[in-house]
Motif scaffolding. Sequence first.
Motif, PDB file in Angstrom:
ATOM      1  N   THR A   1       0.861  -1.178   0.000  1.00  0.00           N
ATOM      2  CA  THR A   1       0.000   0.000   0.000  1.00  0.00           C
ATOM      3  C   THR A   1       0.897   1.227   0.000  1.00  0.00           C
TER       4      THR A   1
ATOM      5  N   GLU B   1      -3.566  -8.832 -11.187  1.00  0.00           N
ATOM      6  CA  GLU B   1      -4.010  -7.449 -11.035  1.00  0.00           C
ATOM      7  C   GLU B   1      -3.375  -6.806  -9.801  1.00  0.00           C
ATOM      8  N   GLU B   2      -3.270  -7.562  -8.714  1.00  0.00           N
ATOM      9  CA  GLU B   2      -2.637  -7.035  -7.499  1.00  0.00           C
ATOM     10  C   GLU B   2      -1.148  -6.786  -7.721  1.00  0.00           C
TER      11      GLU B   2
ATOM     12  N   ARG C   1      -0.911  -3.574  -9.709  1.00  0.00           N
ATOM     13  CA  ARG C   1      -1.179  -2.446  -8.806  1.00  0.00           C
ATOM     14  C   ARG C   1      -0.001  -2.197  -7.868  1.00  0.00           C
TER      15      ARG C   1
END
Length: 170
Positions: free
Chosen positions: A4, A42-43, A46
């Motif tokens: 994150t 996808e993660e 990202r």
Amino acid sequence: REVTEENISLLKEAGLEYFHIGIQNSDRVNREIYKRTTSSREEIIRASIVLNKFRVVGRYDVILDDPFSTDEDELEVLDTLTKVKKPFLVSCFSMTFFPNSEIYKMAKEQGLLSQGKDGYLLKTTFAKRTYLNDLVEISPRVPACIIKFFVKHREKKFSETLLKVFIYLY
């Protein structure tokens, strides 16, 4: 999930320069064969955006010779690598079967292991030099359009020779 902006910002302040992420294989193989519920493609993409924002180099681990994967699985890994933000590194590994693991038992049942001096061994111990493996290995060093070109033309006679020349130049 752990990548994150908040986490990477804190780690960057603490001196983080590289971050390892295990792609390993396609989403299908990771879920169906390895029973992993970790990062999807996808993660991973990202996460690469977050790492790039904080100038942290991603190092992506890929298994090149997984006997449970197909060319379609390898193409998915390549497609993921073309979408990962540069700069990045790729670490390529040969499949390892740890005794008594589920994947070891599957490999033994499918005849992928041979009796060795100290028990069962994988019949091949080093990743084969294949067209798709070569593309995985050069993916961090070349633009995504080059990888896509070689994928698109992989069945053409000229492509393997051209790829060898390209690898030599890069």
